[in-house]
Design an enzyme around this catalytic site. Structure first.
Site, short mmCIF file in Angstrom:
data_model
loop_
_atom_site.label_atom_id
_atom_site.label_comp_id
_atom_site.label_asym_id
_atom_site.label_seq_id
_atom_site.Cartn_x
_atom_site.Cartn_y
_atom_site.Cartn_z
N CYS A 79 1.99 4.77 -4.93
CA CYS A 79 3.02 3.76 -4.70
C CYS A 79 4.20 3.89 -5.66
O CYS A 79 5.26 3.31 -5.41
CB CYS A 79 2.43 2.36 -4.81
SG CYS A 79 1.06 2.07 -3.70
N CYS A 197 -1.52 -10.39 0.87
CA CYS A 197 -1.52 -8.93 0.94
C CYS A 197 -0.19 -8.44 1.50
O CYS A 197 0.38 -9.06 2.40
CB CYS A 197 -2.64 -8.43 1.85
SG CYS A 197 -4.30 -9.02 1.41
N HIS A 319 6.35 -3.10 1.89
CA HIS A 319 5.88 -2.06 0.97
C HIS A 319 5.75 -0.71 1.68
O HIS A 319 4.64 -0.22 1.88
CB HIS A 319 4.54 -2.50 0.36
CG HIS A 319 4.00 -1.57 -0.67
ND1 HIS A 319 4.78 -0.73 -1.44
CD2 HIS A 319 2.70 -1.33 -1.07
CE1 HIS A 319 4.01 -0.03 -2.26
NE2 HIS A 319 2.75 -0.37 -2.05
#
Length: 376
Positions: A79, A197, A319
């Site tokens: 990430c 999440c 994300h």
């Protein structure tokens, strides 16, 4: 070179599930905005970060942007891939290797996975089923068991970041949720519900870096990158804490700052609500066991003592793995220029970006990158 490195321009695509847009389209939006923002299309080299992008993807998207014939380096660091590209672009400028460098992050998660990221079969822990939602859930369960956080405080992170994203037109999700609504949403990995999440996202983000000159510009005051050490019984902390703590210490020292409380605004890796809480404690924003309280009482909200994730964070902005770090950089640059509109932190002069690269193979994270940026 002894002078500072400047962030001359930034740009991003919209974030979200975008099956109608391929990586070329998303990257074109980010790169053209960053180049226009920099006021000069000249680029000497490119560092790009992506986790699941296909081979040669960087050259293909750059060709569509009219960027060819120069060095192009693609990196993968989980990430933290996009932020790693930013770190390397910074070093290329700082050392005088190149004059103007483009850092690019890109990811099209919805075409790679229909839902959550599939565990990597060559990693023994992931092969056993320990995917990242479960790993973060273990940290949340530990915090709950030890009395370091309450379920309501975990949910407060989601409430805060979704509300911040109401002012971010590029965010994937936003909304005014209550703590009860967050806790009542579908369970993903106990105790983390779906609203705790980050979503599956597609997007791109870019930054143009160059040597700081006489013109006012956001500059990089300190920057650091680490990979995680073995995570075992020698650490009293949950997964991810130690590598964030150590990388942040490096970046703050490089920036010449005595305390994280010298900062005005922070963008951190909140892939799950517990992630923001652990990170604020690892950074020193909150005392151990106090991260949840700061989220719940408004200290880390817009208007609070030190706003965290005014963009909406990974939870709400989205994300797309490789793009996330450079989207964080773009947000801090906009904040330091006073261009963040309804989510603007008044008088922001110093901002920090922290991106944590996941992975569960015995290490305390694959990577962590931290950068301290300063207003013109």
């Amino acid at each position: 070179m002894t002078g500072r490195v400047a962030v001359l321009g930034v740009g991003t695509s919209h974030f979200g599930r975008q099956p109608e847009h391929d990586l070329v389209t998303l990257a074109h939006a980010a790169v053209t905005e960053a180049l226009a923002d920099a006021g000069d299309t000249r680029i000497d080299a490119v560092w790009a970060g992506t986790v699941f992008g296909p081979p040669g993807v960087t050259q293909r998207v750059l060709r569509a942007c009219g960027i060819t014939g120069i060095p192009v380096i693609t990196v993968e660091n989980a990430c933290a891939s996009g932020t790693t590209a930013f770190v390397e672009a910074h070093e290329a400028i700082r050392t005088g290797r190149y004059g103007r460098v483009l850092a690019l992050g890109l990811e099209h998660m919805s075409s790679a996975f229909s839902g959550a990221i599939t565990p990597e079969p060559t990693d023994p822990e992931q092969r056993s089923g320990l995917a990242l939602p479960a790993l973060y859930a273990m940290g949340a369960a530990r915090y709950l068991h030890d009395g370091l956080v309450t379920a309501e405080q975990l949910a407060a992170v989601s409430v805060k970041n979704h509300a911040h994203a109401l002012h971010n037109p590029r965010a994937q999700y936003s909304g005014r949720y209550t703590v009860a609504e967050v806790l009542g949403s579908r369970m993903i990995a106990d105790p983390l519900t779906v609203l705790q999440c980050c979503p599956t996202s597609d997007g791109a983000a870019a930054a143009v870096l160059g040597a700081a000159g006489p013109e006012p510009a956001v500059t990089v005051r300190g920057i650091a990158l680490r990979s995680g050490a073995p995570w075992d019984d020698r650490s009293p902390h949950v997964w991810g804490h130690d590598v964030v703590r150590d990388t942040a210490a490096d970046a703050l020292a490089a920036a010449g700052l005595d305390s994280v409380h010298d900062l005005d605004v922070v963008e951190v890796h909140d892939a799950f609500t517990i992630g923001e809480i652990v990170t604020t404690e690892a950074l020193g924003i909150a005392a151990p066991g106090d991260g949840g309280r700061l989220a719940a009482d408004g200290s880390t909200a817009l208007g609070g003592v030190l706003p965290v994730n005014p963009s909406g964070g990974l939870l709400s902005r989205g994300h797309p793995l490789g793009a996330t770090g450079l989207a964080q950089v773009a947000e801090i640059v906009w904040q330091l220029r006073g261009l963040a509109n309804g989510r603007q932190v008044d008088g922001a002069r110093l901002g920090l970006v922290e991106t944590m690269g996941g992975g569960v193979s015995v290490l305390d994270g694959n990577a962590c990158a931290v950068a301290v940026l300063e207003a013109p």
